[in-house]
Design an enzyme around this catalytic site. Structure first.
Site: not given
Ligand code: F6P
Length: 319
Positions: A11, A72, A125, A127
């Protein structure tokens, strides 16, 4: 070492371009030739690479996304694919690879390093779920995007006396939900790392309504359940009507913040230094303001716990 390559994978996250720029400019500064690999590991297997010059990374430090594109790749998990990638790199006489991405990307870098090809990883990322670094590139920007969105939702929530459930990204990590939730003063924050009781959320909502609150915000990490599922439960079992907003991929885009640009620049430059020092299989990060590096395989075995103090504080302040 004369020639290296850089790729972005998984991502995308705001600040990846700033990291690419730092790798290319620091590399050239140190006398290296730097190649860009397009579309992550998928592109690497197909030899999609081009030499990058100083000007190739001009005017990108402030742009979201990644000029190298990302992907990915399930295919890359196979040994034969990794050997194919190494062959492509060797054909161009490339001797080191900088991988910018999340844990899946790190797994790829670890595999290449194990097979003898020098790789270093940069945490890219939104996250913030990579151990060995306090922050990942893109996380700060994503948090700012989330709070800007929730601030806007709060306006309409107040006008209509409504409760909103805001679903944010984070399949395994609750950092985006926790920190954005604290920053917007959310009534409830629901994250994968912490069990939650629906009765507690209901009680808090009811208490708020009783004391005349004009709105309530619940920030929910996507890894727990969907906003739709939570809304249905509140309606069907507790007769509480809510509205939902799934922020989705808006969280991955946009102009990187100053923090992310500086972080990306520092980590990107360090990647070049490590390769020149002959180090491989290293994961670069920033801990307590210092640039650090760890064994990438060790990093992949770990998971940083949620910051308990921040979680407790968010509960204390949302009474
Ligand atoms: O890159 C991390 C992430 O944004 C997660 O927060 C999210 O769950 C996932 O990627 C979404 O992935 P995709 O864009 O492939 O659907």
């Amino acid at each position: 070492m004369k020639r290296i390559a850089v790729l972005t994978s998984g991502g995308d996250s705001p600040g990846m371009n700033a990291a690419i720029r730092a790798v290319v400019r620091k590399g050239i500064h140190e006398g290296l030739e730097v190649y860009g690999v397009y579309q992550g590991y998928a592109g690497l297997m197909e030899g999609k690479m081009k030499k990058l010059e100083l000007g190739s990374v001009g005017d990108i430090i402030h742009r979201g996304g990644t000029i190298l594109y990302s992907a990915r790749s399930e295919e890359f998990k196979k040994d034969e694919s990794q050997y194919k990638a190494i062959k492509q790199l060797k054909e161009l006489r490339i001797e080191g690879l900088v991988v910018i991405g999340g844990d899946g990307s790190y797994r790829g870098a670890a595999k290449l390093s194990e097979k003898g090809f020098p790789c270093v990883g940069l945490p890219g990322t939104i996250d913030n779920d990579i151990p060995g670094t306090d922050y990942t590139i893109g996380y700060d920007t994503a948090l700012n995007t989330v709070i800007n969105c929730i601030d806007k939702i709060r306006d309409t929530a107040t006008s209509h006396d409504r409760t909103f459930i805001i679903e944010v990204m984070g399949r395994h990590a609750g950092d985006i939900a926790l920190f954005s939730g604290l920053a917007v003063g959310a009534e409830s924050i629901i994250i994968p790392e912490k069990k939650y009781e629906i009765q507690d959320i209901v009680a808090k909502l009811k208490k708020g309504i009783e004391r005349g609150k004009k709105h309530s915000i619940i920030v929910l990490a996507e890894g727990v359940c969907s906003a739709g599922e939570l809304a249905a439960e509140l309606l069907n079992n507790y007769q509480l009507e809510t509205r939902i907003s799934v922020l989705g991929h808006i969280q991955r885009g946009g102009t990187p913040t100053c923090f992310d640009r500086v972080l990306a620049s520092r980590l990107g430059a360090r990647a070049i230094e490590l390769l020149l020092e002959g180090k491989s299989g290293r994961a670069i990060g920033m801990q307590k303001q210092e640039i650090v590096d760890h064994d990438i395989i060790e990093i992949l075995k770990k998971r940083d716990p949620i910051q308990e103090g921040v979680y407790t504080l968010s509960k204390e302040l949302s009474i």
